[in-house]
Each structure stands twice: as C-alpha cells, then as structure tokens.
Design an enzyme around this catalytic site. Structure first.
Site, PDB file in Angstrom:
ATOM      1  N   GLU A 148     -39.715  54.108  34.566  1.00  0.00           N
ATOM      2  CA  GLU A 148     -40.427  55.377  34.658  1.00  0.00           C
ATOM      3  C   GLU A 148     -39.881  56.255  35.787  1.00  0.00           C
ATOM      4  OE1 GLU A 148     -42.535  56.327  32.509  1.00  0.00           O
ATOM      5  OE2 GLU A 148     -43.493  58.061  33.441  1.00  0.00           O
ATOM      6  N   ASP A 149     -39.553  55.649  36.912  1.00  0.00           N
ATOM      7  CA  ASP A 149     -39.270  56.450  38.112  1.00  0.00           C
ATOM      8  C   ASP A 149     -37.819  56.449  38.575  1.00  0.00           C
ATOM      9  OD1 ASP A 149     -41.928  57.036  38.183  1.00  0.00           O
ATOM     10  OD2 ASP A 149     -42.450  55.454  39.603  1.00  0.00           O
TER      11      ASP A 149
END
Ligand code: MN
Length: 504
Positions: A74-75
């Site tokens: 996600e990051d």
C-alpha cells in the site's frame, strides 16, 4: 537490530525462523525508509510494533513475517510479486489480505462501496483468521498512537474500532485486545462519559484498595493452611468501558455492580478450581444465586472460569474468579492461544476447548498430521453459525443461519415488522418467508398502515425477537376480537342472527 525485535516476543524461535524474521525485518525497514508517521517516528516503527503486539499472543512465523510487511504494497513501490519471490506465497497471501482489509471503510454510509466493502471484510474473515489477527494488531497500535491524528479522523477511527474491531476481538475470544481497544476508543468517542466513569472507578478503587489486600492475604493464608495448591492470586479492577456499559444497564446504580473488584485465583487443574471454590465459600459468605460456572458451561466465545460473588468480613461485595492457568491464557488470547498450544504441544485439560468453534478446530486438528493442514483447517468460517446481512444503507445485521426476511425486519425495527408487505433481496422481489444468505442486502417494502399478521409468520420466524413480537401481536389480536365481540350490543347482532334464534 532485529535481535531486539525477536527478544520482544516471548517465544523461542528456531535458528531458521529467526533468520526469516530477521530478513523480513530488514526488508520492511528498507522498504519504508524515509517514510514518517504523523508522530514523527520512522514509519517502520509501526510495522515492528504490530508484529510485537501480535507476537505476544500468536508467535507464528509466517503471520509475524506478514505483520512486518503488512503496509508495504500500500505505502511503497515494492509489489506483492516481490514479496512472493522473497517470502513465498503464504506470506504474500496474508499481506494481500491485510491490504484489502485496509481499504474497507465502515461509517461513510453515503459511500456506494460501503456495502461491498463490508462484505469483503466478512469474506476475508472467513477465509483466513490470521489476516484478521494482523489487522487487529494493526488497529491496536494505531489506537495507541491515535493522538497524533486530526480530531475528526480520531473520532472516525475510534467509532469504527468500538463497533467493529473490538466486537471481532470479542468474538474470537481475545479479551486482552478487546479490553484495550474498547477503552482506547471509548476515551475518544465519549470523552465526557469516559472521564466520569474513570473518576468513579478511581474513587472506588482507593476506597477499596486496603480491603482487597486484606481479603487476598486472608485467602492466601487459608489456602496454605489447608494445603490447597494455587499458582497466583491477583486483583483485577473492571475496565472503564465495561463499567460504563454495565452502569447504563443498571441506571447508574453502582451498588448493583458486584464485579467492580475481583480477585483472580489461578490454579493448575480444573479439580483444583472446585476445591478452591469450596474453600472460598467456607471463608466468605457467598451471595445466593451468584455462582457462575463457566467451566461446565463456557461462554460462546470459549471463556472458562468460575465466578462467585461474596461478602468480605465488613460486608463489602466483590467477586472471585477461579480458573486454571490454561483457561487464564485462553481468556487473554482466545483463538490465538489455541493455535499456540497445538504448535507447542502443551498439555491441555479435557475441558479446555468447549466452545463449539474451538471444538470443531480440535476435531480437525486431531485428524491432521502436520501444521500446514491444521493451518488450512483454521481457514473455516468462524461465523458459520451466524450470517451477516445488510440493510440498503449498509448497516450490518447479525442473524442465525436459517433466518428469514421476517427475522430481518424485526431485527431492524419492530415497526418495520408490523408494516411489512414485501421485500427485495439483492434488488429482486422476494417473499417475506425467504431464507437469507451471507451478504444479502434486504430492502423491506412497507405498507402505510400496520398489516394483518398471519399465524404462518411464526413458522418462518427463527429468532426469539421476531417470534416474541409476533406471538404478542397474535395474542393481542385475539383479545381484540373477543373485546369487540363483547362490546357489540346484542341488538347489533340481531339482524345477522339465524332465523331460528329470532323470536317468532
Ligand atoms: Mn498498518
């Protein structure tokens, strides 16, 4: 550096496992390099904290590896494929599950993806319980560090925690997480009530502190004198949120709450639990009807213990909780403890796994010979005796398997039940007698006026809530007919009387 991390988890990892975890540690640290949290800390400190939280109750290597890596797809720029290459598909699958759950939003009911997302959550829940364990640990760390976010965001996350995550932790029997999630969220969502309840609790605690110590001393010496073995006696004060909920139930009357203070006695065997219970009742006057034997009849989430309410020598009320060390650990760690024991081959008492779902797991575990098969068995639907369905607005209703549209309507609102003339399931016209399935969205079609309820409804109503309301309606309806007949004057009836009753 990963050494400190490993030491923070109370488990002896093999050389091989330590190496895998060390590798994941360095991999995640590098991936998140340069990223900061709102607190100003390195982002990776979060990933590490999540794995440590999880490790306290579930020191399973693939799950801890996935916890360290959980925010990478996600990051960061690193893909799930890369994680599969480095750590294998099992770990990647877990990380992917957590990433998907991270997209679930709960409270924005104007969001058209709301219902769909909730479904995803529950499907994920039933697919692999380890994804939920990581997500709960993630949420717990985010709750512990909530103060760094904007107030509005805090409120949203805390509400979601109270309504969703704490409830899931409770369902899985992980009371240590449930308690902390509830208290952290309570403080944010209801700050005034939190402060009041906390103050009340602190005041009572300082008043009672000495007497609890005295009781503990008295009990310890009695147990020793009579040669009853025990491992530990500790005091426990009710959690703030739990007290708040109970006060609401008893209209704020603190004197009705008997388990504000409890002494926990931990023993080695179930037999010892009953021996201690006998001794407690010889030394402290028990309150009649207040013995709860959750050993012979565990709570639905698997909780086991004996509770008894007693008076101390100055007539103050408190509770004893008697349990084995195994029951004690399972109360804190729930499903995670069960897995741990099976892996460690720890001894277990015959009564330790009475909850239906735990029993089911046991059966599977007995049949399976290796850890992998057992892991697969863990992927069962923990909510198999319940189904989760939705209102058109996306509110969840939790109903027993076999529930019908009638059960649903009464679970939403009594009035909705009494005005129901039809229903749509997933947008299609349906009968009110239809059975519901996991993930259904039900829209009740209402009549302006209350409808006439037939006795048939009882046949299709399975929840006691719906059945009671329907029965009550039918009784009142019968009474109403009798009353109307009585009220009618005989003269009113005359014209309709058959001719042979009429005076000639
Ligand atoms: Mn996270």
């Amino acid at each position: 550096m990963s050494n400190n991390f490993l030491l923070a988890i109370p488990h002896n990892f093999s050389q091989e496992d330590s190496e895998i975890l060390g590798r994941a540690f360095e991999f995640a640290k590098k991936a998140h390099h340069g990223q900061k949290r709102k607190s100003g800390e390195e982002y990776f400190s979060h990933s590490q904290a999540v794995a440590v939280i999880l490790g306290q109750i579930f020191p399973n290597v693939p799950t801890l590896t996935a916890a360290l890596l959980h925010d990478i797809p996600e990051d960061t720029q690193i893909t799930l494929n890369k994680i599969t290459q480095e750590f294998g598909s099992e770990v990647a699958h877990l990380v992917d599950g957590v990433t998907k759950l991270g997209k679930v939003r709960f409270h924005d009911s104007t969001d058209k993806f709301y219902v769909e997302n909730l479904r995803k959550l529950f499907i994920a829940t039933s697919e692999d319980i380890r994804v939920i364990l990581i997500k709960l640990a993630d949420r717990l760390h985010n709750m512990r560090t909530l103060e760094f976010l904007a107030h509005e965001k805090q409120l949203k996350i805390a509400k979601e925690t109270l309504e969703m995550y704490a409830a899931i932790a409770a369902r899985l029997g992980i009371s240590s997480w449930k308690d902390e999630l509830e208290d952290l969220a309570f403080k944010v969502v209801y700050p005034k009530e939190y402060a009041e309840t906390k103050q009340l609790l602190d005041e009572e605690s300082s008043k009672r502190d000495q007497s609890i110590k005295d009781v503990k001393k008295h009990l310890e010496s009695s147990l020793r004198t009579e040669g009853v073995k025990f491992l530990e006696i500790s005091g426990r004060v009710k959690r703030v949120y739990s007290l708040f909920r109970k006060l609401q139930k008893y209209n704020g009357d603190l004197s009705k709450i008997y388990d504000l203070f409890a002494l926990r006695i931990i023993v080695r065997s179930t037999a010892d639990c009953y021996t201690v219970l006998g001794l407690v009742h010889r030394h402290f006057q028990p309150m009649p009807g207040r013995i709860k034997d959750y050993i012979s009849t565990p709570k639905p989430n698997g909780y086991q213990s004996i509770h008894t309410t007693v008076f101390d020598t100055s007539g103050r009320i408190f509770e004893f909780q008697i349990r084995t060390d195994l029951m004690h650990e399972e109360a804190d760690r729930g499903i995670a403890a069960h897995w741990f024991y099976s892996e460690e081959g720890k001894p277990e008492s015959a009564t330790a796994f009475r909850a239906p779902w735990v029993k089911e797991l046991r059966a599977w575990q007995d049949e399976t010979t290796n850890a992998q098969e057992f892991l697969d068995a863990l992927k069962i639907d923990f909510f198999r005796d319940r189904i989760f369905v939705f209102t058109p607005k996306g509110d969840i209703k939790d109903l027993p398997v076999g529930a019908s549209v009638i059960d649903f309507a009464f679970s939403v609102h009594t009035d909705l039940g009494f005005h129901m003339m039809g229903a749509k399931i997933n947008g299609k016209m349906a009968s009110i007698y239809d059975e519901l399935y996991k993930g259904d969205v039900i829209e009740i079609i209402k009549n302006k006026n209350p409808v006439k309820i037939s006795r048939d409804w009882l046949e299709y109503a399975h929840t006691s809530n719906a059945r009671n309301k329907i029965r009550h309606y039918l009784q009142e309806n019968d009474k109403g007919i009798m009353r109307r007949i009585k009220e009618l004057k005989l003269s009113d009836l005359k014209p309709t009387l058959p001719t042979f009753f009429r005076k000639k």
